[in-house]
Enzyme design. Structure first.
Site, PDB file in Angstrom:
ATOM      1  N   ASP A 232      -3.077  -2.905  -5.173  1.00 15.23           N
ATOM      2  CA  ASP A 232      -2.058  -3.956  -4.856  1.00 15.23           C
ATOM      3  C   ASP A 232      -1.322  -4.181  -6.308  1.00 15.23           C
ATOM      4  O   ASP A 232       0.135  -4.356  -6.058  1.00 15.23           O
ATOM      5  CB  ASP A 232      -2.700  -5.138  -4.429  1.00 15.23           C
TER       6      ASP A 232
ATOM      7  N   HIS B  44      -9.347  -2.320  -4.987  1.00 14.68           N
ATOM      8  CA  HIS B  44      -8.161  -2.606  -4.156  1.00 14.68           C
ATOM      9  C   HIS B  44      -7.159  -3.739  -4.583  1.00 14.68           C
ATOM     10  O   HIS B  44      -6.019  -3.408  -4.478  1.00 14.68           O
ATOM     11  CB  HIS B  44      -8.671  -3.186  -2.838  1.00 14.68           C
TER      12      HIS B  44
ATOM     13  N   HIS C  89       0.787  -1.207  -0.076  1.00 14.82           N
ATOM     14  CA  HIS C  89       0.043  -0.172  -0.112  1.00 14.82           C
ATOM     15  C   HIS C  89       0.856   1.439  -0.120  1.00 14.82           C
ATOM     16  O   HIS C  89       0.649   2.233  -0.531  1.00 14.82           O
ATOM     17  CB  HIS C  89      -0.905  -0.020   1.099  1.00 14.82           C
TER      18      HIS C  89
ATOM     19  N   HIS D  24      -0.266 -11.269  -5.001  1.00 17.02           N
ATOM     20  CA  HIS D  24       0.892 -10.852  -4.570  1.00 17.02           C
ATOM     21  C   HIS D  24       1.954 -11.657  -5.391  1.00 17.02           C
ATOM     22  O   HIS D  24       3.011 -11.343  -5.788  1.00 17.02           O
ATOM     23  CB  HIS D  24       1.354 -10.606  -3.209  1.00 17.02           C
TER      24      HIS D  24
END
Length: 316
Positions: free
Chosen positions: A262, A258, A97, A285
């Site tokens: 990321d 969101h 973030h 991720h």
């Protein structure tokens, strides 16, 4: 150095190298918050850095500095974790973030100091980091920004999930991204978003989107020693077709926003600005990091334009 595709300014045809000024911070600014997974109070400080030094994280409690690089990512379960290979205990978690905020606002050089193993989660989005960075002031410096131009498609996949970087389309001169997500929870379902990432669009469209989790996963995460700092004040919690947070969502498609936030944060570990297009579905991720490793595994995948090419070779 950092991924700054979101920050590339100016209309320059692919293949041309026209200097774009690097950007740094005018002053230092601090905040304090709780780590999402460890649950401990952490102090964070953004500080100005030497032009050309890139984004670096410093564990002030350990006296260790870790560059924000894809090859220093040590863990991608639930968040992105950087670690010093020489001191494995020197880890900094949930960097995505902060990296997204820095990339979104076009900050190329900064020192991010923390006195614990995790970046504070604050409200679960990048909005408060954006506020802090704007308060510190963002200034242009004397050096030109480094740029990585994508030359051919690079793709990584895991079942139906994939992440891909493509050359910029004709007439596109910065960075754009398109993402699809698909969750069994009816409150999320299928969502898609395509966006040209600029400082303005990042602040308006992505920065306020919060991290989220499923209600049934919370007990499992806490038994594993994770999500100890999670509350309804810093995460959206979904239970089937319901959002438990009393205030509801900040936008109907906050979930895909969101996830795209990321992506911006994870790709900010490239080491330089990316000129190209990201396309992904159900990525996370791990795949975001594997995409960068695949990109830099073959020099034919990209062209570097900058003052001095950094060592972008992936570490196996």
């Amino acid at each position: 150095m950092m991924y700054a595709a979101a920050q590339f300014h100016g209309h320059v045809a692919p293949g041309q190298d026209v200097p774009v000024p690097r950007r740094g911070l005018r002053a230092a600014i601090s905040c304090r918050g709780v780590g999402l997974h460890g649950g401990q109070e952490v102090n964070l400080r953004f500080a100005a850095a030497e032009p050309g030094s890139g984004i670096r994280f410093r564990r002030t409690d350990l006296g260790v500095t870790i560059p924000a690089r894809h090859d220093l990512v040590a863990d991608t379960r639930l968040c992105t974790v950087l670690a010093d290979p020489a001191r494995p205990e020197a880890r900094i978690g949930t960097v995505e973030h902060v990296m997204a905020a820095l990339a979104g606002l076009g900050v190329d050089d900064a020192l991010v100091e923390v006195d614990g193993p995790e970046i504070p989660i604050l409200d679960g989005s990048a909005a408060e980091f954006v506020f802090l960075l704007n308060c510190a002031g963002i200034v242009e410096t004397g050096l030109p920004r480094d740029i990585i131009e994508i030359r051919r498609p690079v793709r990584v996949s895991d079942g139906s999930a994939f992440a891909e970087l493509r050359p910029a389309a004709q007439g596109e001169y910065g960075f754009s991204a398109a993402l699809q997500i698909d969750f069994p929870a009816r409150a999320i379902g299928r969502q898609a978003l395509s966006l040209e990432i600029t400082p303005e669009s990042f602040a308006a469209e992505l920065a306020r989107a919060r991290t989220f989790t499923m209600k049934q996963d919370i007990d499992r995460l806490r038994e594993a020693g994770l999500a100890l700092g999670g509350t309804l004040a810093n995460a959206v919690v979904v239970d089937g077709d319901e959002v438990i947070n009393p205030e509801g969502l900040r936008s109907p498609d906050e979930f895909v926003r969101h996830k795209l936030l990321d992506v911006v944060g994870d790709l900010a570990l490239a080491g330089a600005a990316i000129r190209g297009r990201f396309v992904g579905a159900r990525t996370g991720h791990r795949l975001n990091n594997l995409l960068l490793r695949a990109l830099f595994a073959d020099r034919a995948n990209y062209r570097f334009a900058g003052v001095a090419e950094p060592d972008l070779a992936a570490v196996a």
